[in-house]
Design a protein around this motif. Sequence first.
Motif, PDB file in Angstrom:
ATOM      1  N   TYR A 180      60.620  56.886  41.977  1.00  0.00           N
ATOM      2  CA  TYR A 180      59.517  56.254  42.531  1.00  0.00           C
ATOM      3  C   TYR A 180      59.403  56.390  43.955  1.00  0.00           C
ATOM      4  N   ILE A 181      60.445  56.825  44.579  1.00  0.00           N
ATOM      5  CA  ILE A 181      60.267  57.100  46.113  1.00  0.00           C
ATOM      6  C   ILE A 181      59.579  58.433  46.231  1.00  0.00           C
ATOM      7  N   ILE A 209      55.654  57.937  45.709  1.00  0.00           N
ATOM      8  CA  ILE A 209      55.259  57.607  47.007  1.00  0.00           C
ATOM      9  C   ILE A 209      54.890  58.632  47.704  1.00  0.00           C
ATOM     10  N   PHE A 211      47.324  54.037  50.675  1.00  0.00           N
ATOM     11  CA  PHE A 211      48.498  53.659  50.970  1.00  0.00           C
ATOM     12  C   PHE A 211      48.802  52.112  50.665  1.00  0.00           C
ATOM     13  N   ALA A 235      50.657  53.081  47.539  1.00  0.00           N
ATOM     14  CA  ALA A 235      51.915  53.405  47.978  1.00  0.00           C
ATOM     15  C   ALA A 235      52.802  52.226  48.170  1.00  0.00           C
ATOM     16  N   LEU A 236      52.156  51.468  49.113  1.00  0.00           N
ATOM     17  CA  LEU A 236      52.948  50.013  49.369  1.00  0.00           C
ATOM     18  C   LEU A 236      53.223  49.546  48.038  1.00  0.00           C
ATOM     19  N   ALA A 282      56.297  50.818  46.204  1.00  0.00           N
ATOM     20  CA  ALA A 282      57.291  50.500  46.848  1.00  0.00           C
ATOM     21  C   ALA A 282      57.853  49.350  46.584  1.00  0.00           C
ATOM     22  N   PHE A 330      61.114  48.524  43.987  1.00  0.00           N
ATOM     23  CA  PHE A 330      62.460  47.793  44.645  1.00  0.00           C
ATOM     24  C   PHE A 330      62.996  46.499  43.852  1.00  0.00           C
ATOM     25  N   GLU A 361      51.284  52.867  57.378  1.00  0.00           N
ATOM     26  CA  GLU A 361      52.404  53.836  56.902  1.00  0.00           C
ATOM     27  C   GLU A 361      53.891  53.369  57.565  1.00  0.00           C
ATOM     28  N   LEU A 416      54.612  50.337  57.794  1.00  0.00           N
ATOM     29  CA  LEU A 416      54.835  49.402  57.007  1.00  0.00           C
ATOM     30  C   LEU A 416      55.637  49.674  55.647  1.00  0.00           C
ATOM     31  N   ILE A 417      55.277  50.926  55.184  1.00  0.00           N
ATOM     32  CA  ILE A 417      56.112  51.507  53.932  1.00  0.00           C
ATOM     33  C   ILE A 417      57.358  51.994  54.644  1.00  0.00           C
ATOM     34  N   PHE A 461      59.569  49.082  54.908  1.00  0.00           N
ATOM     35  CA  PHE A 461      60.094  48.536  53.743  1.00  0.00           C
ATOM     36  C   PHE A 461      61.062  49.510  53.139  1.00  0.00           C
ATOM     37  N   LEU A 462      61.042  50.799  53.156  1.00  0.00           N
ATOM     38  CA  LEU A 462      61.848  51.610  52.395  1.00  0.00           C
ATOM     39  C   LEU A 462      63.317  51.632  53.086  1.00  0.00           C
ATOM     40  N   THR A 464      64.913  48.160  52.071  1.00  0.00           N
ATOM     41  CA  THR A 464      65.382  47.861  50.513  1.00  0.00           C
ATOM     42  C   THR A 464      66.388  48.805  50.303  1.00  0.00           C
TER      43      THR A 464
END
Lengths: 89, 122
Positions: A41-42, A45, A61, A64-65, A68, A72, B70, B72-73, B76-77, B80
């Motif tokens: 999944y990463i 993205i 985006f 994509a968010l 993500a 998780f 971006e 934000l992503i 988040f990554l 997590t």
Amino acid sequence: MLNIAITIAATLVCISLILNLWRLFIGPNRPDRILALDTMYINSIALIVLFGISSGSTLYFEAALLIAMLGFVSTAAMCKYILRGDLIE
Amino acid sequence: MEFWIELVVSVFLVAGAVFVFIGSFGLAKLPDFYTRLHAPTKATTLGMSCLLIASMILVTYQQGYLSLHELLITLFLLITAPVTAHMLAKTAMHHKLEILDKTTEQELAARARERMSPQQSE
């Protein structure tokens, strides 16, 4: 030059998705398969971000968010399930 | 588009894709689960950060205002990935997956399993 860079990046990300799929198939244990899905999944993205760059649109985006966050949560849920046998005790 | 912005964005894109590829290659090639866990959690997170920084530079240049979706992503990554890695390592340890013979201090895993196995804590 940007088009060539996007092509190279998308090719590398697709090859790594195939490698993850191979690990998902042969993975000897369940944590291996969860780890392969987590990496997949990463990488998806990454593909969505590359597509957003190449099409010049900022609309992707949010997708994509969402991927993500849901990825998780699903990884955490699968770990919890195979660790305890139950999600909500 | 100016040349140097294109150059910076291209370098970030290719570097990010190479990091993502290294992470997946390590996931496919490394010998046991605990070393395989190491590759995607570090390399893939770094690669995604590079790709999203490239996208942030490009969108900021094209739209004329600062674009922070971006970031934000990326944040988040970055937050997590260690949580996921910890949960996966704990799961693998309690399922008694085999540890590579070259790994030092293997008795620590046995002690941790005795201290907190899922059967005892219920």
